[in-house]
Motif scaffolding. Structure first.
Motif, mmCIF file in Angstrom:
data_model
loop_
_atom_site.group_PDB
_atom_site.id
_atom_site.type_symbol
_atom_site.label_atom_id
_atom_site.label_comp_id
_atom_site.label_asym_id
_atom_site.label_seq_id
_atom_site.Cartn_x
_atom_site.Cartn_y
_atom_site.Cartn_z
ATOM 1 N N LYS A 24 14.857 -0.339 -17.892
ATOM 2 C CA LYS A 24 16.285 -0.028 -17.800
ATOM 3 C C LYS A 24 16.560 1.354 -18.380
ATOM 4 O O LYS A 24 17.293 2.158 -17.802
ATOM 5 N N ARG A 27 15.396 3.986 -15.965
ATOM 6 C CA ARG A 27 16.354 4.175 -14.868
ATOM 7 C C ARG A 27 17.468 5.115 -15.284
ATOM 8 O O ARG A 27 17.877 5.985 -14.525
ATOM 9 N N GLU A 48 15.900 3.815 -6.389
ATOM 10 C CA GLU A 48 15.615 2.563 -7.093
ATOM 11 C C GLU A 48 15.122 1.512 -6.114
ATOM 12 O O GLU A 48 15.477 1.527 -4.941
ATOM 13 N N THR A 49 14.312 0.604 -6.632
ATOM 14 C CA THR A 49 13.855 -0.539 -5.854
ATOM 15 C C THR A 49 13.773 -1.744 -6.787
ATOM 16 O O THR A 49 13.803 -1.581 -8.012
ATOM 17 N N MET A 50 13.665 -2.917 -6.224
ATOM 18 C CA MET A 50 13.500 -4.132 -7.032
ATOM 19 C C MET A 50 12.019 -4.419 -7.196
ATOM 20 O O MET A 50 11.247 -4.332 -6.243
ATOM 21 N N ARG A 55 15.403 -3.839 -11.423
ATOM 22 C CA ARG A 55 15.568 -2.555 -10.733
ATOM 23 C C ARG A 55 14.744 -1.501 -11.453
ATOM 24 O O ARG A 55 14.864 -1.344 -12.663
#
Length: 102
Positions: A24, A27, A48-50, A55
């Motif tokens: 996090k 990000r 971003e991707t999962m 994320r």
């Protein structure tokens, strides 16, 4: 195989929470949308991707899968693969490189 070998360690929940917090924070650090990988000077576009329900930031060209290797950059995107895959997104192009026509 013993039952103890199949049990999860007691602190595995804390490890997962720690990793989620680190990702996090990463990000937030990469919110500018551009990054270098390790010690490289090539600037990549970031999206971003999962990943396992969290994320995570990734470079658009997918040349590096580890978000912890990414370093924020203020420079223009110089990775040709990122520029090609940007598909019309607004990314700053590096000096000496041509703008993508969209």
């Amino acid at each position: 195989m013993s039952a103890a070998a199949n049990e999860e360690p007691e602190d595995s929940g804390a490890d997962v929470e720690h990793l989620a917090a680190v990702l996090k924070r990463r990000r937030r650090e990469l919110a500018g949308g551009r990054a270098t990988i390790g010690g490289s000077s090539v600037v990549h576009a970031v999206e971003e991707t999962m990943w396992v329900g969290v994320r995570v930031p990734v470079v658009v060209c997918r040349v590096a899968a580890d978000p912890l290797r990414l370093r924020p950059s203020n420079g223009p995107v110089t990775c040709r693969r990122c520029r090609k895959r940007a598909d019309g997104r607004d990314i700053r192009v590096g000096r000496g490189q041509t703008e993508l026509e969209v």
